[in-house]
Scaffold this motif. Structure first.
Motif, PDB file in Angstrom:
ATOM      1  N   ALA A  17     -19.501   2.446 -19.893  1.00  0.00           N
ATOM      2  CA  ALA A  17     -18.458   1.563 -21.006  1.00  0.00           C
ATOM      3  C   ALA A  17     -17.993   1.096 -22.582  1.00  0.00           C
ATOM      4  CB  ALA A  17     -19.990   0.588 -21.362  1.00  0.00           C
ATOM      5  N   GLU A  18     -18.158   3.031 -22.764  1.00  0.00           N
ATOM      6  CA  GLU A  18     -17.498   3.390 -24.073  1.00  0.00           C
ATOM      7  C   GLU A  18     -15.851   3.949 -23.804  1.00  0.00           C
ATOM      8  OE1 GLU A  18     -19.128   2.449 -26.482  1.00  0.00           O
ATOM      9  OE2 GLU A  18     -21.010   1.845 -25.382  1.00  0.00           O
ATOM     10  N   GLU A  20     -14.503   3.325 -20.792  1.00  0.00           N
ATOM     11  CA  GLU A  20     -12.849   2.626 -19.530  1.00  0.00           C
ATOM     12  C   GLU A  20     -12.464   2.486 -20.221  1.00  0.00           C
ATOM     13  OE1 GLU A  20     -15.495   0.278 -15.747  1.00  0.00           O
ATOM     14  OE2 GLU A  20     -16.535  -0.058 -18.041  1.00  0.00           O
ATOM     15  N   ARG A  21     -11.205   2.625 -19.523  1.00  0.00           N
ATOM     16  CA  ARG A  21      -9.914   1.199 -19.400  1.00  0.00           C
ATOM     17  C   ARG A  21      -9.744   0.880 -18.905  1.00  0.00           C
ATOM     18  NH1 ARG A  21      -7.249   5.103 -23.813  1.00  0.00           N
ATOM     19  NH2 ARG A  21      -8.699   6.618 -24.466  1.00  0.00           N
ATOM     20  N   VAL A  22      -8.342   0.205 -19.576  1.00  0.00           N
ATOM     21  CA  VAL A  22      -8.028  -0.995 -18.409  1.00  0.00           C
ATOM     22  C   VAL A  22      -6.766  -0.183 -17.528  1.00  0.00           C
ATOM     23  CG1 VAL A  22      -5.647  -2.640 -18.330  1.00  0.00           C
ATOM     24  CG2 VAL A  22      -7.976  -2.315 -19.653  1.00  0.00           C
ATOM     25  N   LEU A  23      -7.078   0.135 -16.297  1.00  0.00           N
ATOM     26  CA  LEU A  23      -5.737   0.592 -15.014  1.00  0.00           C
ATOM     27  C   LEU A  23      -4.982  -0.626 -14.355  1.00  0.00           C
ATOM     28  CD1 LEU A  23      -8.386   2.133 -13.004  1.00  0.00           C
ATOM     29  CD2 LEU A  23      -7.818   3.260 -15.216  1.00  0.00           C
ATOM     30  N   LEU A  24      -3.428   0.314 -13.666  1.00  0.00           N
ATOM     31  CA  LEU A  24      -2.865  -1.178 -13.579  1.00  0.00           C
ATOM     32  C   LEU A  24      -4.032  -2.056 -12.403  1.00  0.00           C
ATOM     33  CD1 LEU A  24       0.308   0.776 -12.716  1.00  0.00           C
ATOM     34  CD2 LEU A  24       0.151  -0.690 -14.379  1.00  0.00           C
ATOM     35  N   HIS A  26      -6.204  -3.593 -12.577  1.00  0.00           N
ATOM     36  CA  HIS A  26      -6.302  -4.687 -12.677  1.00  0.00           C
ATOM     37  C   HIS A  26      -5.550  -5.689 -13.307  1.00  0.00           C
ATOM     38  CE1 HIS A  26     -10.077  -1.497 -14.974  1.00  0.00           C
ATOM     39  NE2 HIS A  26     -10.355  -2.781 -14.521  1.00  0.00           N
ATOM     40  N   LEU A  36     -12.609  -7.679 -14.293  1.00  0.00           N
ATOM     41  CA  LEU A  36     -12.148  -7.750 -15.604  1.00  0.00           C
ATOM     42  C   LEU A  36     -12.276  -8.793 -16.272  1.00  0.00           C
ATOM     43  CD1 LEU A  36     -10.900  -5.624 -18.218  1.00  0.00           C
ATOM     44  CD2 LEU A  36      -8.595  -7.073 -17.272  1.00  0.00           C
ATOM     45  N   ASP A  39     -16.544 -10.031 -16.165  1.00  0.00           N
ATOM     46  CA  ASP A  39     -16.860  -9.096 -17.119  1.00  0.00           C
ATOM     47  C   ASP A  39     -16.288  -9.018 -18.505  1.00  0.00           C
ATOM     48  OD1 ASP A  39     -17.781  -8.896 -14.721  1.00  0.00           O
ATOM     49  OD2 ASP A  39     -17.196  -6.758 -13.991  1.00  0.00           O
ATOM     50  N   VAL A  40     -15.142  -8.820 -18.847  1.00  0.00           N
ATOM     51  CA  VAL A  40     -14.810  -8.383 -20.335  1.00  0.00           C
ATOM     52  C   VAL A  40     -14.297 -10.349 -21.018  1.00  0.00           C
ATOM     53  CG1 VAL A  40     -13.340  -7.790 -21.830  1.00  0.00           C
ATOM     54  CG2 VAL A  40     -14.582  -6.561 -19.833  1.00  0.00           C
TER      55      VAL A  40
ATOM     56  N   LEU B 115      -5.690   1.485 -22.098  1.00  0.00           N
ATOM     57  CA  LEU B 115      -6.136   0.622 -23.346  1.00  0.00           C
ATOM     58  C   LEU B 115      -8.281   0.352 -22.902  1.00  0.00           C
ATOM     59  CD1 LEU B 115      -6.034  -1.168 -25.634  1.00  0.00           C
ATOM     60  CD2 LEU B 115      -6.633  -3.393 -24.635  1.00  0.00           C
ATOM     61  N   VAL B 145      -1.339  -6.547 -16.332  1.00  0.00           N
ATOM     62  CA  VAL B 145      -1.404  -5.194 -17.093  1.00  0.00           C
ATOM     63  C   VAL B 145       0.201  -4.148 -16.502  1.00  0.00           C
ATOM     64  CG1 VAL B 145      -2.318  -3.030 -16.606  1.00  0.00           C
ATOM     65  CG2 VAL B 145      -3.419  -4.557 -16.111  1.00  0.00           C
TER      66      VAL B 145
END
Lengths: 351, 351
Positions: A17-18, A20-24, A26, A36, A39-40, B115, B145
């Motif tokens: 969780a620390e 993880e980054r946003v991917l295309l 997403h 995304l 969960d977020v 991000l 994104v």
């Protein structure tokens, strides 16, 4: 994280969780995006479920439909439209899928320093023309400028307010076993037009985006079918496949379509073949799916075909009693295959 | 373009309509921005005048206030807030300046690939908390994104819908000669907090953004002053100077303020001195200007001071009969100076 020496660790680091980054992917409209959002974003907003494309809000005793959409399409100009007209059409259509007539739009620009003013002028003119043609007012706006390299030319966020006529309450969860699945027109045009324009594939002469407003088509459908129009959905990001899966999941039904009945224009099929894409996953901006009570389907189809944007309307399948959330297609050779959503990103920045 | 040999040409090339590009200064809230809005955006939209920060739209017989705002602040976290809470407060305040109570917000993200999801989570939580504290619902949203390098982390566009209580119609053009000019609190905190955080100037411990919702303050002012509250404006981009100039122009009046009566916190004054900024040009996100009928001013001020966000409310000047659009300040040494708007950009990306 490395494993302590002598202990067998995982072959590759697990995302945590620390880190993880946003991917295309997403942003694709597919499975990653759903995760995304669930969960977020909706988890933090404290809403129980993903935000609807358009929400219904009580404003002074009036049920107001409210929707917002960011547009990051590249290139900004493409056969059949540009980022300005696309933003206006996309927002009108999000309102229309809730059965609403658009009343007012807002237009927010984030501009990269260096954008030619002539281009900004042309895009704004195009947005204004699209709004005027659809009979809706651009009532308010905002303009921000960021430095070179901090954006990619221009991003447009449009927000819309609309009103629903009495009685019209189509919803994503409205499908019932036995419903007729109709599609208002051919699929795959918008996504392949963008990709062809971006990559110079040479289909530009044959393929133009289907970007257009659908609220008049929706009004005609509701006038003809009333409460028999259970569900409306425009299959944008993620294409027809994602839209069908979302509707099946939301209504706890199954959907079975007949592949041969899904209209795929020949140049779209050729472009998809060349690129290894499934036309069912390619974005559209000018067609819609309807789930219709069987007794209403004939009248609704006739009303759709009387309008230019619905002239190719056709039945592509039916709603079944399950398994819940399962979408299947009868193939040309007589077998049945599962129609899946995209997991990640197939075509970034198509809207 | 070069001049033909032997003819005296201009010393530097003149910008032409074909080659002009958007500059950072076009986003400043100052003169260049007014030109871009008037000459390009509203010209192409076919509206007669620049779009208001918030428009009033008739929706099903209800006067609905509608506003949109893009947020590109950098850094995304700063003393006193972050891009999520700032976006919520900014949109609530745009509604409030038209006398409206916020009803619903939308939240649209444009996210750069890469991000950290933990950061997205933290910002979303902050937006949700700001909305909850203000008693307004985040009803709908959107997520796009874009690839690495195509945005700068995260941009947020919020749009708001609000309702005006009966009788309350403050407007930018409402000022009349003799009106009392009140300011709800100290100026310069937001812009200097952002700049200090961005540049590591070391004022972070002393200066925090004033970002906060002002709709309750506005409701108290309207309850106390009714139609005597002629005008409300939050001096954001372009600062107090730009806001005063806009109000003087819109109402065809002059405004005269007393410099010594404008509250500038000591750390803000120190930061501005260091940076060569005029506090009157620095952005605020948590104070407002009011133009009040003289007979209402006392009651309105008392109502303002009863709330935490208005405890420092004070009179800073009066509206005069002109020259129209002229803002002047009585200085500490007894002379009078003109208070100008910024021409270009002083502090990019402060909101």
């Amino acid at each position: 994280m490395t494993s302590p020496a002598g202990l067998a660790g995982p072959a590759c680091p697990m995302p945590s969780a620390e880190t993880e980054r946003v991917l295309l992917g997403h942003g694709s409209g597919g499975q990653l995006m759903t995760e995304l959002l669930t969960d977020v974003i909706t988890a933090e907003l404290g809403t129980g479920e993903p935000l609807e494309d358009a929400a219904v809000v009580g404003v002074g005793g009036v049920d107001t439909v409210f929707t917002t959409d960011g547009f990051v399409v590249t290139p900004r100009f493409f056969p059949g439209g540009d980022i300005g007209s696309l933003a206006v059409h996309g927002t009108i259509n999000d309102l229309a899928m809730r059965g609403a007539i658009p009343v007012a739009l807002s237009l927010a620009y984030i501009i990269e320093e260096g954008l030619p003013i002539a281009e900004l002028r042309r895009i704004t003119r195009s947005a204004a023309a699209a709004a005027a043609a659809a009979g809706v007012e651009i009532a308010t706006g905002d303009t921000k400028v960021v430095g070179r390299g901090a954006a990619d030319g221009l991003y447009v966020t449009t927000t819309g307010i609309g009103l629903r006529p009495e009685g019209a309450r189509p919803s994503a969860a409205g499908g019932r076993p036995g419903d007729v699945v109709v599609l208002s027109g051919p699929i795959g045009l918008h996504g392949t037009a963008i990709l062809s324009a971006r990559e110079g594939l040479g289909f530009e002469a044959e393929i133009a985006s289907d970007s257009r407003p659908l609220h008049r088509l929706v009004a005609a459908m509701l006038a003809a079918g009333g409460t028999g129009v259970h569900t409306l959905r425009d299959p944008t990001r993620g294409g027809l496949a994602s839209a069908l899966n979302e509707l099946a999941s939301a209504s706890g039904t199954g959907i079975e379509i007949t592949e041969a009945d899904v209209p795929v224009p020949r140049p779209v099929a050729a472009a998809c073949e060349l690129l290894g894409l499934d036309p069912m996953h390619v974005a559209n901006e000018g067609c819609l799916l309807g789930l219709l009570a069987p007794e209403s389907a004939r009248d609704v189809l006739r009303a759709m075909r009387a309008l230019p944007e619905g002239v190719d309307a056709t039945v592509i399948g039916e709603v079944t009693d399950g398994p819940a959330g399962r979408v299947s297609a009868r193939t040309l050779i007589g077998s049945t295959r599962i129609v899946d959503v995209l997991i990640g990103e197939q075509l970034p920045r198509i809207c």
